[in-house]
Design a protein around this motif. Structure first.
Motif, PDB file in Angstrom:
ATOM      1  N   UNK A 221      10.315  14.809  10.657  1.00  0.00           N
ATOM      2  CA  UNK A 221      10.635  13.846  10.264  1.00  0.00           C
ATOM      3  C   UNK A 221      10.840  12.515  11.466  1.00  0.00           C
ATOM      4  N   UNK A 222      10.846  12.611  12.191  1.00  0.00           N
ATOM      5  CA  UNK A 222      10.729  11.629  13.962  1.00  0.00           C
ATOM      6  C   UNK A 222      10.243  11.660  14.101  1.00  0.00           C
ATOM      7  N   UNK A 223       9.452  10.418  14.962  1.00  0.00           N
ATOM      8  CA  UNK A 223       8.845   9.489  15.316  1.00  0.00           C
ATOM      9  C   UNK A 223       9.533   9.513  16.616  1.00  0.00           C
ATOM     10  N   UNK A 224       9.857  10.210  17.972  1.00  0.00           N
ATOM     11  CA  UNK A 224      11.021   9.795  19.138  1.00  0.00           C
ATOM     12  C   UNK A 224      10.391   9.305  19.842  1.00  0.00           C
ATOM     13  N   UNK A 225      10.585   8.003  20.677  1.00  0.00           N
ATOM     14  CA  UNK A 225       9.875   7.208  21.655  1.00  0.00           C
ATOM     15  C   UNK A 225      10.085   8.148  23.287  1.00  0.00           C
ATOM     16  N   UNK A 226       9.591   8.451  23.727  1.00  0.00           N
ATOM     17  CA  UNK A 226      10.165   9.561  24.742  1.00  0.00           C
ATOM     18  C   UNK A 226       9.774   8.303  26.272  1.00  0.00           C
ATOM     19  N   UNK A 227       8.920   7.587  26.038  1.00  0.00           N
ATOM     20  CA  UNK A 227       8.855   6.565  27.166  1.00  0.00           C
ATOM     21  C   UNK A 227       7.951   5.121  27.248  1.00  0.00           C
ATOM     22  N   UNK A 228       8.159   4.907  27.664  1.00  0.00           N
ATOM     23  CA  UNK A 228       7.575   3.302  27.840  1.00  0.00           C
ATOM     24  C   UNK A 228       6.386   3.052  29.099  1.00  0.00           C
ATOM     25  N   UNK A 229       5.202   2.158  28.692  1.00  0.00           N
ATOM     26  CA  UNK A 229       4.241   2.911  29.653  1.00  0.00           C
ATOM     27  C   UNK A 229       3.217   1.197  29.643  1.00  0.00           C
TER      28      UNK A 229
ATOM     29  N   UNK B 212       0.631  -0.871  -0.180  1.00  0.00           N
ATOM     30  CA  UNK B 212      -0.193  -0.149  -0.202  1.00  0.00           C
ATOM     31  C   UNK B 212       0.544   1.515   0.114  1.00  0.00           C
ATOM     32  N   UNK B 213       0.325   2.576   0.133  1.00  0.00           N
ATOM     33  CA  UNK B 213       0.740   3.684  -0.530  1.00  0.00           C
ATOM     34  C   UNK B 213       0.787   3.985   1.176  1.00  0.00           C
ATOM     35  N   UNK B 214       2.473   4.369   1.431  1.00  0.00           N
ATOM     36  CA  UNK B 214       2.807   5.164   2.769  1.00  0.00           C
ATOM     37  C   UNK B 214       2.209   6.596   3.218  1.00  0.00           C
ATOM     38  N   UNK B 215       1.260   6.902   4.307  1.00  0.00           N
ATOM     39  CA  UNK B 215       0.731   8.315   4.079  1.00  0.00           C
ATOM     40  C   UNK B 215       1.836   9.275   5.188  1.00  0.00           C
ATOM     41  N   UNK B 216       3.009   8.384   5.659  1.00  0.00           N
ATOM     42  CA  UNK B 216       4.068   9.238   6.028  1.00  0.00           C
ATOM     43  C   UNK B 216       5.507   8.515   6.537  1.00  0.00           C
ATOM     44  N   UNK B 217       6.541   8.863   5.570  1.00  0.00           N
ATOM     45  CA  UNK B 217       7.574   8.923   6.272  1.00  0.00           C
ATOM     46  C   UNK B 217       8.996   9.267   6.582  1.00  0.00           C
ATOM     47  N   UNK B 218       9.309   8.594   7.141  1.00  0.00           N
ATOM     48  CA  UNK B 218       9.985   8.766   8.459  1.00  0.00           C
ATOM     49  C   UNK B 218      10.935   8.651   9.030  1.00  0.00           C
ATOM     50  N   UNK B 219      11.575   8.781  10.635  1.00  0.00           N
ATOM     51  CA  UNK B 219      12.536   8.070  11.282  1.00  0.00           C
ATOM     52  C   UNK B 219      12.204   8.134  12.705  1.00  0.00           C
ATOM     53  N   UNK B 220      11.878   6.587  12.876  1.00  0.00           N
ATOM     54  CA  UNK B 220      11.831   6.174  14.766  1.00  0.00           C
ATOM     55  C   UNK B 220      12.914   6.423  14.895  1.00  0.00           C
ATOM     56  N   UNK B 221      12.714   6.825  16.487  1.00  0.00           N
ATOM     57  CA  UNK B 221      13.876   6.969  17.408  1.00  0.00           C
ATOM     58  C   UNK B 221      13.948   6.962  18.151  1.00  0.00           C
ATOM     59  N   UNK B 222      15.546   5.840  19.326  1.00  0.00           N
ATOM     60  CA  UNK B 222      14.861   5.582  20.410  1.00  0.00           C
ATOM     61  C   UNK B 222      15.989   5.476  20.927  1.00  0.00           C
ATOM     62  N   UNK B 223      16.346   6.281  22.160  1.00  0.00           N
ATOM     63  CA  UNK B 223      17.434   7.225  22.297  1.00  0.00           C
ATOM     64  C   UNK B 223      18.914   7.736  21.314  1.00  0.00           C
ATOM     65  N   UNK B 224      20.119   6.806  21.015  1.00  0.00           N
ATOM     66  CA  UNK B 224      20.582   6.404  19.715  1.00  0.00           C
ATOM     67  C   UNK B 224      20.539   5.545  18.917  1.00  0.00           C
ATOM     68  N   UNK B 225      19.616   4.799  19.064  1.00  0.00           N
ATOM     69  CA  UNK B 225      18.999   4.331  17.869  1.00  0.00           C
ATOM     70  C   UNK B 225      18.161   4.635  16.616  1.00  0.00           C
ATOM     71  N   UNK B 226      17.891   4.297  15.545  1.00  0.00           N
ATOM     72  CA  UNK B 226      17.157   5.056  14.893  1.00  0.00           C
ATOM     73  C   UNK B 226      17.171   3.972  14.113  1.00  0.00           C
ATOM     74  N   UNK B 227      15.900   4.739  12.320  1.00  0.00           N
ATOM     75  CA  UNK B 227      15.706   3.395  11.279  1.00  0.00           C
ATOM     76  C   UNK B 227      14.602   4.043  10.315  1.00  0.00           C
ATOM     77  N   UNK B 228      14.538   4.304   9.624  1.00  0.00           N
ATOM     78  CA  UNK B 228      13.607   4.978   8.371  1.00  0.00           C
ATOM     79  C   UNK B 228      12.172   3.864   8.214  1.00  0.00           C
ATOM     80  N   UNK B 229      11.214   4.492   9.023  1.00  0.00           N
ATOM     81  CA  UNK B 229       9.835   3.454   8.563  1.00  0.00           C
ATOM     82  C   UNK B 229       9.052   4.485   8.355  1.00  0.00           C
TER      83      UNK B 229
END
Length: 280
Positions: free
Chosen positions: A91-99, A3-20
């Motif tokens: 263009x970054x989804x940065x994870x700030x917390x885990x609950x 399917x066609x993506x609605x949005x493209x960017x980067x998933x970031x957790x601390x210094x770990x990141x990847x295009x999503x």
């Protein structure tokens, strides 16, 4: 075909990141969309903005947004001003917390998306974040700018990827007390509750979404086809809805308990009951 993506960017957790990429998890593409048409000519109508005072049409280049004040005046906002005020999209989804998942209010959950890596290079880093989240038994809370708005995103491990739900902000959620304030506190018990539980037991099963047809879409499709065939459309008779006077009788009927049987059971119960001892 993916399917066609609605949005493209980067998933970031601390210094770990990847295009999503984000993909919509629901679709309204199959819904029937109706246009406004002139009944006499059959021509499609177009929307026209007119000045509320003069009644004259306003050209597109003169149309701007405005915030209404109490004195019937407006704070005028141009598209350029609105663009400047919106947080820059990194263009970054940065994870700030885990609950724990249970801590996220169901009322806060908005439209769902699927979050997936965009290429082979991203798969390992993405897989690490997803696997660690699942093993910890938590969900991720992230921040980003999506569709020109600051967003909070809930990330839940789903299959090999994440189910990403946009979350409502606290000011958008209404207190349940506003809707439930007038509901009286009732003490329900005895046969009434037992009958209701019996009805629920008869209807227990598993959720199978494929069994639920969109009756409105189906009826509208059939109506359009009938009109194309030149058929005269007749309104179906309205279903009879009798007013429920005896709640217990309605429960018994719904549970499949015949009134006569229930009445007989009541008599038997009274006959077998121990007689009251007379006062000496």
């Amino acid at each position: 075909m993916a399917p066609r993506a609605n949005w493209k960017g980067t998933l970031k957790l601390g210094f770990l990141s990847c295009p999503v990429a984000l993909y919509s998890a629901v679709s309204d593409g199959d819904e029937i969309h109706l246009n406004m048409v002139n009944r006499r000519t059959g021509n499609r109508l177009r929307r026209l903005f007119v000045d509320d005072e003069t009644g004259k049409p306003v050209e597109r280049d003169q149309q701007v947004k405005g915030y209404a004040l109490d004195n019937d005046q407006y704070v005028v906002l141009t598209e350029e001003e609105i663009e400047a005020a919106i947080p820059d999209s990194t263009k970054t989804i940065e994870i700030e917390a885990f609950v724990p998942r249970a801590q996220v209010d169901r009322l806060a959950i908005d439209r769902p998306y699927y979050l997936a890596p965009t290429d082979k290079v991203a798969e390992e880093a993405f897989g690490v974040i997803r696997a660690a989240t699942e093993k910890a038994g938590v969900v991720g809370i992230a921040r980003t700018v999506l569709f020109r708005r600051d967003r909070v995103v809930l990330l839940c491990p789903e299959g090999p990827g994440f189910l990403a739900n946009l979350l409502h902000f606290e000011y958008e959620m209404r207190d349940e007390a506003d809707a439930f304030a007038d509901i009286p506190k009732l003490k329900i018990g005895g046969e009434m509750l037992e009958l209701a539980e019996h009805i629920i037991g008869k209807k227990k099963g598993k959720f199978e979404p494929e069994k639920f047809e969109d009756r409105y879409e189906a009826a509208l499709t059939e109506l359009i086809r009938a009109k194309q065939r030149g058929e005269t459309i007749k309104r179906p008779p309205a279903p009879k809805r009798g007013q429920v006077i005896d709640l217990m009788a309605a429960l018994r009927e719904s549970a499949g308990v015949k009134a006569a049987k229930a009445k007989a059971a009541g008599k038997t119960k009274r006959k077998t009951a121990s007689p009251k001892r007379k006062a000496g």
